[in-house]
Design a protein around this motif. Structure first.
Motif, PDB file in Angstrom:
ATOM      1  N   ALA A  63      39.742  35.947  27.648  1.00 17.59           N
ATOM      2  CA  ALA A  63      40.765  36.785  28.274  1.00 17.59           C
ATOM      3  C   ALA A  63      40.054  37.923  28.984  1.00 17.59           C
ATOM      4  CB  ALA A  63      41.725  37.316  27.223  1.00 17.59           C
ATOM      5  N   SER A  80      40.217  41.327  31.264  1.00 15.11           N
ATOM      6  CA  SER A  80      41.102  42.449  31.591  1.00 15.11           C
ATOM      7  C   SER A  80      40.457  43.347  32.646  1.00 15.11           C
ATOM      8  CB  SER A  80      41.409  43.273  30.341  1.00 15.11           C
ATOM      9  OG  SER A  80      42.103  42.490  29.381  1.00 15.11           O
ATOM     10  N   THR A  81      41.258  43.670  33.660  1.00 13.42           N
ATOM     11  CA  THR A  81      40.849  44.582  34.724  1.00 13.42           C
ATOM     12  C   THR A  81      41.981  45.592  34.907  1.00 13.42           C
ATOM     13  OG1 THR A  81      41.778  43.050  36.363  1.00 13.42           O
ATOM     14  CG2 THR A  81      39.420  42.876  35.906  1.00 13.42           C
ATOM     15  N   PRO A 138      46.694  47.879  33.534  1.00 12.69           N
ATOM     16  CA  PRO A 138      45.815  46.754  33.188  1.00 12.69           C
ATOM     17  C   PRO A 138      46.443  45.397  33.476  1.00 12.69           C
ATOM     18  CG  PRO A 138      46.814  47.657  31.207  1.00 12.69           C
ATOM     19  CD  PRO A 138      47.224  48.546  32.334  1.00 12.69           C
ATOM     20  N   ASN A 139      45.579  44.433  33.732  1.00  9.84           N
ATOM     21  CA  ASN A 139      45.967  43.036  33.903  1.00  9.84           C
ATOM     22  C   ASN A 139      45.020  42.175  33.078  1.00  9.84           C
ATOM     23  OD1 ASN A 139      48.198  42.659  35.783  1.00  9.84           O
ATOM     24  ND2 ASN A 139      46.878  43.606  37.319  1.00  9.84           N
ATOM     25  N   SER A 140      45.566  41.171  32.413  1.00  8.48           N
ATOM     26  CA  SER A 140      44.738  40.232  31.649  1.00  8.48           C
ATOM     27  C   SER A 140      45.090  38.813  32.041  1.00  8.48           C
ATOM     28  CB  SER A 140      44.955  40.414  30.133  1.00  8.48           C
ATOM     29  OG  SER A 140      44.511  41.684  29.711  1.00  8.48           O
ATOM     30  N   ARG A 141      44.070  37.958  32.019  1.00  9.27           N
ATOM     31  CA  ARG A 141      44.270  36.536  32.292  1.00  9.27           C
ATOM     32  C   ARG A 141      43.104  35.767  31.696  1.00  9.27           C
ATOM     33  NH1 ARG A 141      42.238  40.385  35.164  1.00  9.27           N
ATOM     34  NH2 ARG A 141      43.686  40.327  36.915  1.00  9.27           N
ATOM     35  N   LYS A 193      42.392  39.763  40.567  1.00  8.65           N
ATOM     36  CA  LYS A 193      41.260  40.288  39.792  1.00  8.65           C
ATOM     37  C   LYS A 193      40.083  40.629  40.679  1.00  8.65           C
ATOM     38  CE  LYS A 193      39.959  35.619  38.218  1.00  8.65           C
ATOM     39  NZ  LYS A 193      41.227  35.018  38.744  1.00  8.65           N
ATOM     40  N   ALA A 220      36.535  41.751  28.047  1.00  8.78           N
ATOM     41  CA  ALA A 220      36.787  40.336  27.805  1.00  8.78           C
ATOM     42  C   ALA A 220      36.930  40.101  26.307  1.00  8.78           C
ATOM     43  CB  ALA A 220      35.664  39.473  28.371  1.00  8.78           C
ATOM     44  N   ARG A 245      34.834  40.806  21.201  1.00  7.64           N
ATOM     45  CA  ARG A 245      35.292  41.674  22.285  1.00  7.64           C
ATOM     46  C   ARG A 245      34.078  42.277  22.976  1.00  7.64           C
ATOM     47  NH1 ARG A 245      38.197  46.275  19.612  1.00  7.64           N
ATOM     48  NH2 ARG A 245      38.581  46.906  21.773  1.00  7.64           N
ATOM     49  N   ARG A 286      32.912  44.775  26.708  1.00  8.36           N
ATOM     50  CA  ARG A 286      33.319  45.500  27.909  1.00  8.36           C
ATOM     51  C   ARG A 286      32.097  46.154  28.534  1.00  8.36           C
ATOM     52  NH1 ARG A 286      36.706  50.699  25.534  1.00  8.36           N
ATOM     53  NH2 ARG A 286      35.264  51.246  23.857  1.00  8.36           N
TER      54      ARG A 286
END
Length: 204
Positions: free
Chosen positions: A38, A40-41, A48-51, A73, A85, A97, A99
């Protein structure tokens, strides 16, 4: 007993070997995409956006994924080149996790990975205007057919808007499930990607 796998992983002194060991175990137990993460930006407003994306390269330099730079992204990373991530391996009851700052991979690295992809995936990279409105499924299929015809049976070059990004982690946290929610958590930190890691245990 290997301290990097099912034993006491707290003995690990740097995170990359530990991550590699956990990923190899996940490849044997996860039914789909053990390299799925996952990502995240944040956008220009800090929202925030996650995908989910696929991890396609890894080394002590960082963790690499590929995308269309004109996607959501891609544009967010251009404006704020930092990301987080998460890897969650349900079969192992573990997660990692991380970053850190993000940079583009070299053109040579992106070209090499692009040519390793299946031909249909390379065609799709040209046909998909990722994250933008699509009037119909037929429009996408028409674009795929058009590019397949354009490139015939020869080489499909990498689109100029498609490349890789590397997260150089300054934070990596390893989590392992424990009885009664008393989980194991070990975190590695460093101020910049050039610094040495420090390690600490966290309360669950």
């Amino acid at each position: 007993m290997n301290p990097l796998t099912s034993g006491d992983f707290t003995e690990a002194q740097e995170p990359f070997a530990l991550f590699e060991s956990w990923l190899e175990e996940a490849k044997a137990s996860e039914p789909n995409d053990p390299n799925g993460m996952a990502l995240s930006t944040v956008d220009a407003d800090g929202m925030p956006n996650s995908r989910m994306v696929l991890l396609n390269g890894r080394s002590p330099e960082g963790f690499v994924f590929y995308t269309n730079t004109q996607s959501q992204k891609g544009e967010e990373l251009a404006g704020q080149p930092k990301a987080a991530a998460l890897f969650h391996w349900k079969s192992l009851r573990r997660q990692v996790r991380l970053r850190g700052p993000v940079s583009r991979v070299s053109d040579a690295e992106a070209d090499a990975y692009f040519q390793s992809r299946p031909r249909d995936s390379r065609i799709g990279a040209w046909a998909s205007q990722q994250s933008r409105p699509l009037e119909s499924r037929f429009a996408l299929e028409k674009a795929v057919a058009s590019y397949a015809l354009k490139f015939g049976v020869g080489e499909v070059p990498r689109p100029p808007h498609w490349t890789g990004f590397r997260i150089a982690p300054v934070y990596m946290e390893f989590w392992r499930d424990g009885a009664f929610r008393l989980h194991d958590r070990i975190v590695f930190r460093r101020a910049t990607p050039a610094d040495a890691w420090t390690k600490a245990r966290l309360y669950p």
